[in-house]
Design an enzyme around this catalytic site. Structure first.
Site, PDB file in Angstrom:
ATOM      1  N   GLU A   1       0.926  -1.096  -0.047  1.00 29.65           N
ATOM      2  CA  GLU A   1      -0.088   0.039   0.094  1.00 29.65           C
ATOM      3  C   GLU A   1       0.957   1.286   0.251  1.00 29.65           C
ATOM      4  O   GLU A   1       2.169   1.349   0.371  1.00 29.65           O
ATOM      5  CB  GLU A   1      -1.016   0.038   1.264  1.00 29.65           C
TER       6      GLU A   1
ATOM      7  N   LYS B   1      -5.986  10.446   0.353  1.00 30.66           N
ATOM      8  CA  LYS B   1      -6.104   8.910   0.983  1.00 30.66           C
ATOM      9  C   LYS B   1      -7.279   8.338   0.325  1.00 30.66           C
ATOM     10  O   LYS B   1      -8.488   8.789   0.713  1.00 30.66           O
ATOM     11  CB  LYS B   1      -6.098   9.308   2.522  1.00 30.66           C
TER      12      LYS B   1
ATOM     13  N   ASP C   1     -19.361   2.644  13.349  1.00 29.85           N
ATOM     14  CA  ASP C   1     -18.109   2.913  12.948  1.00 29.85           C
ATOM     15  C   ASP C   1     -17.159   1.815  12.623  1.00 29.85           C
ATOM     16  O   ASP C   1     -17.059   1.035  13.660  1.00 29.85           O
ATOM     17  CB  ASP C   1     -17.607   4.052  13.429  1.00 29.85           C
TER      18      ASP C   1
ATOM     19  N   LYS D   1      -5.308  -2.512  14.337  1.00 32.21           N
ATOM     20  CA  LYS D   1      -4.818  -1.556  15.215  1.00 32.21           C
ATOM     21  C   LYS D   1      -5.402  -1.452  16.439  1.00 32.21           C
ATOM     22  O   LYS D   1      -6.341  -1.892  16.617  1.00 32.21           O
ATOM     23  CB  LYS D   1      -5.061  -0.309  14.422  1.00 32.21           C
TER      24      LYS D   1
END
Length: 302
Positions: free
Chosen positions: A23, A84, A136, A157
């Site tokens: 990425e 992004k 979310d 994460k």
């Protein structure tokens, strides 16, 4: 076709040689200049040392590229205004001629479209804390549920809701295996405190699972290979717990919500661990890229 595949990557795919997708968000948005370009070149070199071809992915002037040359890497690293891009943003970026760095979801999609089967990243997105209030959830999860690609990562994460993310991946039918571990890694940490159902011990075993996916001809979902950062290079668990608790409190106090939460928490961790979280992040990425190169070689039959 709008997709631009570099000559080196195209030749490797056609010859069934190993290729690893990388990425570009870490280059444009994850690291300060000039370190970001140095890391981008280093990660490509790690792939090459494992006998594979690196395919860093980004969108330049409305054209999605799979495989960047040095000049294009420099653009992503140094040019102001690089957006992004998640996979939902790709049609907008193409139509408007925009340039952007690709997140996990966009990278996985473009890699799969180009015929690249192995992708290395740092950590996945997932279900956010307070999901019952915010609803979310990272777009990574839904995209991986319908994209046949093997993603080597250091878990999700640790600022996210790890058990909820694992449950969501199960619901979506995305296979998760620990690499030489029975515990799901926590990005900065070797162990998130949550188990995995399957453990794979070698790159060859991962490649066998990939072949079994194809032989079964089931849903086009991903395989997540969760590769923990080495304990010697992880963020100190006590420091991580203390600073993360402070970060979450600061986030609530300042009324930060939605897409602003993740970058705020990550930046808080970097600043309040004296850069130790960034060092752990880079250690995880290097290890994932190295393992991805070996998996790609095993997949190609090398």
């Amino acid at each position: 076709m709008v997709l631009v595949v570099s000559e080196e990557v195209r030749e490797a795919i056609n010859a069934r040689q190993p290729v690893v997708a990388l990425e570009s968000t870490i280059i444009a948005h994850g690291l300060p200049r000039p370190r970001n370009l140095q890391v981008a070149l280093e990660l490509e070199d790690v792939v090459r040392r494992e006998g594979a071809v690196p395919a860093t992915i980004a969108v330049l002037d409305g054209r999605p590229h799979v495989g960047l040359d040095k000049e294009q890497l420099e653009r992503i690293a140094n040019e102001d205004g690089i957006r992004k891009l998640g996979h939902r943003d790709l049609p907008l970026a193409v139509a408007s001629g925009a340039s952007g760095a690709t997140t996990v979801s966009a990278t996985a999609l473009l890699a799969a479209l180009a015929g690249v089967r192995v992708f290395a990243t740092g950590g996945l997105g997932g279900v956010h804390r307070e999901w019952t209030v915010t609803q979310d959830e990272s777009a990574d999860l839904g995209l991986l549920a319908r994209t046949r690609i093997t993603v080597v990562c250091a878990g999700v994460k640790s600022i996210l809701d790890v058990p909820a993310t694992l449950q969501r991946l199960e619901t979506l039918g995305v296979a998760v295996a620990g690499y030489r571990t029975e515990h799901f890694p926590g990005f900065y940490l070797s162990d998130s405190g949550h188990p995995v159902d399957w453990t794979l011990q070698s790159a060859r075993e991962v490649a066998e699972v990939m072949r079994a996916q194809d032989a079964l001809d089931g849903p086009e979902s991903a395989l997540i290979v969760a590769n923990p950062v080495p304990e010697a290079e992880q963020l100190d668990p006590e420091l991580h717990a203390r600073v993360l608790a402070d970060a979450l409190h600061a986030c609530e106090e300042q009324g930060i919500t939605g897409q602003a939460v993740t970058p705020f928490l990550l930046d808080y961790l970097v600043r309040n661990t004296d850069g130790a979280s960034l060092s752990a992040n880079l250690a995880a990425v290097r290890g994932n890229v190295r393992l991805a190169g070996r998996i790609a070689a095993a997949w190609a039959g090398a």
